[in-house]
Motif scaffolding. Structure first.
Motif, PDB file in Angstrom:
ATOM      1  N   ALA A  55       0.841  -1.199   0.000  1.00  0.00           N
ATOM      2  CA  ALA A  55       0.000   0.000   0.000  1.00  0.00           C
ATOM      3  C   ALA A  55       0.870   1.240   0.000  1.00  0.00           C
ATOM      4  N   GLY A  56       0.486   2.222  -0.807  1.00  0.00           N
ATOM      5  CA  GLY A  56       1.241   3.453  -0.886  1.00  0.00           C
ATOM      6  C   GLY A  56       2.329   3.440  -1.928  1.00  0.00           C
ATOM      7  N   GLU A  57       2.636   2.260  -2.537  1.00  0.00           N
ATOM      8  CA  GLU A  57       3.690   2.173  -3.546  1.00  0.00           C
ATOM      9  C   GLU A  57       3.145   2.330  -4.950  1.00  0.00           C
ATOM     10  N   ASP A  58       1.835   2.318  -5.116  1.00  0.00           N
ATOM     11  CA  ASP A  58       1.239   2.493  -6.431  1.00  0.00           C
ATOM     12  C   ASP A  58       1.112   3.989  -6.693  1.00  0.00           C
ATOM     13  N   LEU A  59       2.237   4.618  -7.008  1.00  0.00           N
ATOM     14  CA  LEU A  59       2.293   6.065  -7.146  1.00  0.00           C
ATOM     15  C   LEU A  59       2.307   6.458  -8.616  1.00  0.00           C
ATOM     16  N   PRO A  60       1.993   7.718  -8.909  1.00  0.00           N
ATOM     17  CA  PRO A  60       2.031   8.185 -10.300  1.00  0.00           C
ATOM     18  C   PRO A  60       3.430   8.032 -10.892  1.00  0.00           C
ATOM     19  N   PRO A  61       3.534   7.908 -12.207  1.00  0.00           N
ATOM     20  CA  PRO A  61       4.852   7.713 -12.830  1.00  0.00           C
ATOM     21  C   PRO A  61       5.791   8.894 -12.641  1.00  0.00           C
ATOM     22  N   TRP A  62       5.250  10.081 -12.364  1.00  0.00           N
ATOM     23  CA  TRP A  62       6.081  11.269 -12.202  1.00  0.00           C
ATOM     24  C   TRP A  62       6.479  11.520 -10.747  1.00  0.00           C
ATOM     25  N   ALA A  63       6.170  10.585  -9.841  1.00  0.00           N
ATOM     26  CA  ALA A  63       6.268  10.857  -8.406  1.00  0.00           C
ATOM     27  C   ALA A  63       7.700  11.008  -7.891  1.00  0.00           C
ATOM     28  N   ASP A  64       8.689  10.438  -8.576  1.00  0.00           N
ATOM     29  CA  ASP A  64      10.057  10.486  -8.048  1.00  0.00           C
ATOM     30  C   ASP A  64      10.557  11.922  -7.871  1.00  0.00           C
ATOM     31  N   LEU A  65      10.364  12.742  -8.875  1.00  0.00           N
ATOM     32  CA  LEU A  65      10.767  14.145  -8.819  1.00  0.00           C
ATOM     33  C   LEU A  65       9.823  14.926  -9.720  1.00  0.00           C
ATOM     34  N   PHE A  66       9.103  15.879  -9.163  1.00  0.00           N
ATOM     35  CA  PHE A  66       8.103  16.584  -9.951  1.00  0.00           C
ATOM     36  C   PHE A  66       7.930  18.011  -9.450  1.00  0.00           C
ATOM     37  N   GLN A  67       7.305  18.828 -10.279  1.00  0.00           N
ATOM     38  CA  GLN A  67       6.973  20.195  -9.913  1.00  0.00           C
ATOM     39  C   GLN A  67       5.475  20.307  -9.703  1.00  0.00           C
ATOM     40  N   ALA A  68       5.104  21.191  -8.804  1.00  0.00           N
ATOM     41  CA  ALA A  68       3.683  21.393  -8.496  1.00  0.00           C
ATOM     42  C   ALA A  68       3.434  22.875  -8.287  1.00  0.00           C
ATOM     43  N   MET A  69       2.265  23.315  -8.719  1.00  0.00           N
ATOM     44  CA  MET A  69       1.873  24.711  -8.514  1.00  0.00           C
ATOM     45  C   MET A  69       0.956  24.805  -7.304  1.00  0.00           C
ATOM     46  N   LEU A  70       1.256  25.741  -6.431  1.00  0.00           N
ATOM     47  CA  LEU A  70       0.447  25.946  -5.239  1.00  0.00           C
ATOM     48  C   LEU A  70      -0.662  26.955  -5.535  1.00  0.00           C
ATOM     49  N   PHE A  71      -1.849  26.676  -4.994  1.00  0.00           N
ATOM     50  CA  PHE A  71      -2.935  27.658  -5.062  1.00  0.00           C
ATOM     51  C   PHE A  71      -3.743  27.579  -3.781  1.00  0.00           C
ATOM     52  N   ARG A  72      -4.399  28.674  -3.447  1.00  0.00           N
ATOM     53  CA  ARG A  72      -5.070  28.784  -2.149  1.00  0.00           C
ATOM     54  C   ARG A  72      -6.575  28.861  -2.307  1.00  0.00           C
ATOM     55  N   VAL A  73      -7.240  28.176  -1.384  1.00  0.00           N
ATOM     56  CA  VAL A  73      -8.703  28.102  -1.400  1.00  0.00           C
ATOM     57  C   VAL A  73      -9.204  28.329   0.022  1.00  0.00           C
ATOM     58  N   ALA A  74      -9.770  29.506   0.273  1.00  0.00           N
ATOM     59  CA  ALA A  74     -10.359  29.816   1.586  1.00  0.00           C
ATOM     60  C   ALA A  74      -9.426  29.475   2.736  1.00  0.00           C
ATOM     61  N   GLY A  75      -8.144  29.819   2.588  1.00  0.00           N
ATOM     62  CA  GLY A  75      -7.174  29.600   3.655  1.00  0.00           C
ATOM     63  C   GLY A  75      -6.398  28.309   3.552  1.00  0.00           C
ATOM     64  N   LEU A  76      -6.822  27.365   2.725  1.00  0.00           N
ATOM     65  CA  LEU A  76      -6.123  26.095   2.560  1.00  0.00           C
ATOM     66  C   LEU A  76      -5.266  26.152   1.299  1.00  0.00           C
ATOM     67  N   THR A  77      -4.017  25.669   1.405  1.00  0.00           N
ATOM     68  CA  THR A  77      -3.126  25.616   0.253  1.00  0.00           C
ATOM     69  C   THR A  77      -3.168  24.230  -0.364  1.00  0.00           C
ATOM     70  N   LEU A  78      -3.407  24.180  -1.660  1.00  0.00           N
ATOM     71  CA  LEU A  78      -3.410  22.939  -2.418  1.00  0.00           C
ATOM     72  C   LEU A  78      -2.282  22.981  -3.441  1.00  0.00           C
ATOM     73  N   ALA A  79      -1.845  21.801  -3.870  1.00  0.00           N
ATOM     74  CA  ALA A  79      -0.794  21.702  -4.877  1.00  0.00           C
ATOM     75  C   ALA A  79      -1.293  20.812  -6.006  1.00  0.00           C
ATOM     76  N   VAL A  80      -1.115  21.272  -7.249  1.00  0.00           N
ATOM     77  CA  VAL A  80      -1.488  20.474  -8.410  1.00  0.00           C
ATOM     78  C   VAL A  80      -0.218  20.195  -9.207  1.00  0.00           C
ATOM     79  N   PRO A  81       0.084  18.923  -9.530  1.00  0.00           N
ATOM     80  CA  PRO A  81       1.280  18.615 -10.317  1.00  0.00           C
ATOM     81  C   PRO A  81       1.224  19.290 -11.687  1.00  0.00           C
ATOM     82  N   LEU A  82       2.335  19.854 -12.128  1.00  0.00           N
ATOM     83  CA  LEU A  82       2.365  20.515 -13.427  1.00  0.00           C
ATOM     84  C   LEU A  82       2.057  19.532 -14.550  1.00  0.00           C
ATOM     85  N   GLU A  83       2.367  18.241 -14.321  1.00  0.00           N
ATOM     86  CA  GLU A  83       2.072  17.222 -15.320  1.00  0.00           C
ATOM     87  C   GLU A  83       0.572  17.152 -15.616  1.00  0.00           C
TER      88      GLU A  83
END
Length: 241
Positions: free
Chosen positions: A85-113
């Motif tokens: 469990a937990g090893e079935d990760l996306p193919p880009w998971a080893d090293l990736f970039q993500a953009m942060l955005f904020r929603v009503a005080g909470l910060t979320l990250a979306v992978p650039l991929e």
């Protein structure tokens, strides 16, 4: 005016946000195992042993069984063990970039991929969608296509946090729209932040995603939750909140 040192206040904010992120990860509690029944009381004196009766048993007759040669079956190689469990990760998971955005005080990250772009939000350009759930804000036009825009806060917050949004008007709060699923859906957000680079070991990946499948994991160092845009798009396409 608060007399708390700035460092102490920052630590308290990180702890509070960590607790909130954990509330997103929380799964239903399992049914507790029943407590074992109490052992019967031990009497002070053990019961007297029953009298032994000597019985003579005749010696058994030994019969030699014939030796039958059985062909040896080939031993099959064990089947491949499924990943833990937990090893079935996306193919880009080893090293990736993500953009942060904020929603009503909470910060979320979306992978650039998986990012389809970012739009400026203009309430005057929004076409309302009567009869839909309250998290649907309406349609915006992008590259000649109508893109449904949803209020991300009302989709990701747990019920106890949603109560704090009572009376909130997302049309006054939202400033950007994050496009996912090749531009088929728009996630309304308050603001877009920086782009960060993450290694696999910097993410606390979820091992069980039976609930909140859109949540891949959390990045405590950056105080944000990592979004699975594919699961988010599926959730929206099925009309689930």
């Amino acid at each position: 005016m608060s007399n708390k040192p700035a460092k102490q206040t920052l630590v308290e904010e990180k702890v509070a946000l960590d607790m909130f992120l954990q509330s997103l990860l929380r799964e239903p509690e399992s049914t507790p195992e029943p407590e074992p029944a109490p052992a019967p009381p031990v009497s002070e004196a053990p019961p007297a042993a029953p009298p032994q009766v000597k019985v003579e048993v005749p010696s058994p007759t030994v019969v030699e069984a014939p030796v039958v040669e059985t062909p040896t079956a080939p031993v099959e190689a064990p089947s491949e063990v499924p990943p833990a469990a937990g090893e079935d990760l996306p193919p880009w998971a080893d090293l990736f970039q993500a953009m942060l955005f904020r929603v009503a005080g909470l910060t979320l990250a979306v992978p650039l991929e998986e990012l389809g772009g970012v739009l400026e939000f203009d309430p005057d350009q929004l076409t309302e969608m009567p009869g839909h759930a309250d998290f649907y804000l309406g349609l915006v036009t992008h590259l000649g296509k109508s893109v449904p825009v949803v209020d991300t806060a009302r989709l990701v917050f747990p019920p106890e946090k949603l109560q704090q949004l009572a009376g909130d008007d997302p049309l006054k709060r939202v400033r950007r729209v994050v496009l996912i699923d090749e531009g088929r859906w728009g996630l309304a957000c308050d603001e877009v932040d920086e782009v960060i680079t993450l290694r696999k070991d910097e993410v606390r990946w979820r091992s069980d995603r039976t609930r909140r499948r859109w949540l891949l994991g959390t990045v405590i160092q950056h105080m944000c939750a990592l979004v699975d845009t594919g699961a988010f798009a599926t959730k929206l396409a099925e009309g689930r909140d």
